[in-house]
Design a protein around this motif. Structure first.
Motif, mmCIF file in Angstrom:
data_model
loop_
_atom_site.group_PDB
_atom_site.id
_atom_site.type_symbol
_atom_site.label_atom_id
_atom_site.label_comp_id
_atom_site.label_asym_id
_atom_site.label_seq_id
_atom_site.Cartn_x
_atom_site.Cartn_y
_atom_site.Cartn_z
ATOM 1 N N GLU A 91 158.883 116.846 42.065
ATOM 2 C CA GLU A 91 158.067 116.855 43.280
ATOM 3 C C GLU A 91 156.605 117.149 42.940
ATOM 4 O O GLU A 91 155.695 116.464 43.399
ATOM 5 N N ILE A 151 156.418 107.627 49.113
ATOM 6 C CA ILE A 151 157.764 107.513 49.687
ATOM 7 C C ILE A 151 158.818 107.748 48.612
ATOM 8 O O ILE A 151 159.887 108.305 48.895
ATOM 9 N N ARG A 163 158.505 109.871 46.204
ATOM 10 C CA ARG A 163 158.542 111.338 46.111
ATOM 11 C C ARG A 163 159.458 111.899 47.189
ATOM 12 O O ARG A 163 160.289 112.761 46.940
ATOM 13 N N LYS A 164 159.324 111.371 48.393
ATOM 14 C CA LYS A 164 160.157 111.827 49.506
ATOM 15 C C LYS A 164 161.632 111.550 49.228
ATOM 16 O O LYS A 164 162.486 112.396 49.479
ATOM 17 N N ILE A 223 164.382 114.607 48.932
ATOM 18 C CA ILE A 223 165.095 114.771 50.205
ATOM 19 C C ILE A 223 166.521 115.260 49.952
ATOM 20 O O ILE A 223 167.160 114.891 48.964
ATOM 21 N N GLU A 255 166.563 109.168 59.821
ATOM 22 C CA GLU A 255 165.518 109.462 58.842
ATOM 23 C C GLU A 255 165.741 108.659 57.560
ATOM 24 O O GLU A 255 164.813 108.056 57.015
ATOM 25 N N ILE A 313 163.326 105.689 56.154
ATOM 26 C CA ILE A 313 162.781 105.698 54.786
ATOM 27 C C ILE A 313 163.126 104.390 54.084
ATOM 28 O O ILE A 313 162.293 103.795 53.399
#
Length: 145
Positions: free
Chosen positions: A62, A99, A101-102, A106, A115, A119
């Motif tokens: 992250e 995105i 990274r997300k 997550i 969600e 994504i």
């Protein structure tokens, strides 16, 4: 008179971009040091049975991707200063990294289906946009040859 005002505004805009670049450079450098310290601290001073647990590795990724986003943002600003045009390709790469990274950090157990689907749609849209921009660039260069 209008030309002088526009030139003054352009100069102020350029100065703001340079200040942003300088601030972003300091943030990236300090983030890099913090990442290195985080890894060294985890490896040397953590008394867990595993050197790096899954949670620690995810924190590393992250942080690493956040630094990478900062570098891409710097590239976007630098490109705008040089060309006075926003490079859509660079912006798309920045969005794809963000995105990604997300997706990496997550927790699927706590994320809702909507969600995760959202994504997924964003990833599809960004990669399609990047593909079409690269395809248009290759066609443009093929016509020049």
């Amino acid at each position: 008179m209008n030309g002088k005002i526009l030139k003054g505004i352009t100069n102020i805009e350029t100065a703001v971009y340079f200040v942003l670049m300088i601030i972003l450079t300091f943030v990236i450098i300090f983030s890099l040091f913090e990442l290195a310290l985080m890894i060294i601290e985890k490896l040397l001073y953590d008394n867990t049975p595993y050197i790096l647990e899954a949670k620690g590795i995810l924190q590393f990724f992250e942080f690493f991707l956040l630094i990478l986003i900062g570098l891409e943002l710097m590239e976007t600003i630098k490109s705008f200063i040089e060309t006075k045009k926003i490079q859509v390709e660079i912006v798309l790469i920045l969005a794809i990294i963000a995105i990604s990274r997300k997706i990496i950090v997550i927790d699927p157990a706590t994320a809702s289906e909507f969600e995760l689907m959202g994504i997924g749609l964003v990833v599809i849209g960004l990669t399609a946009g990047y593909y079409f921009i690269k395809k248009a660039d290759s066609l443009k260069y093929a016509k020049k040859s």
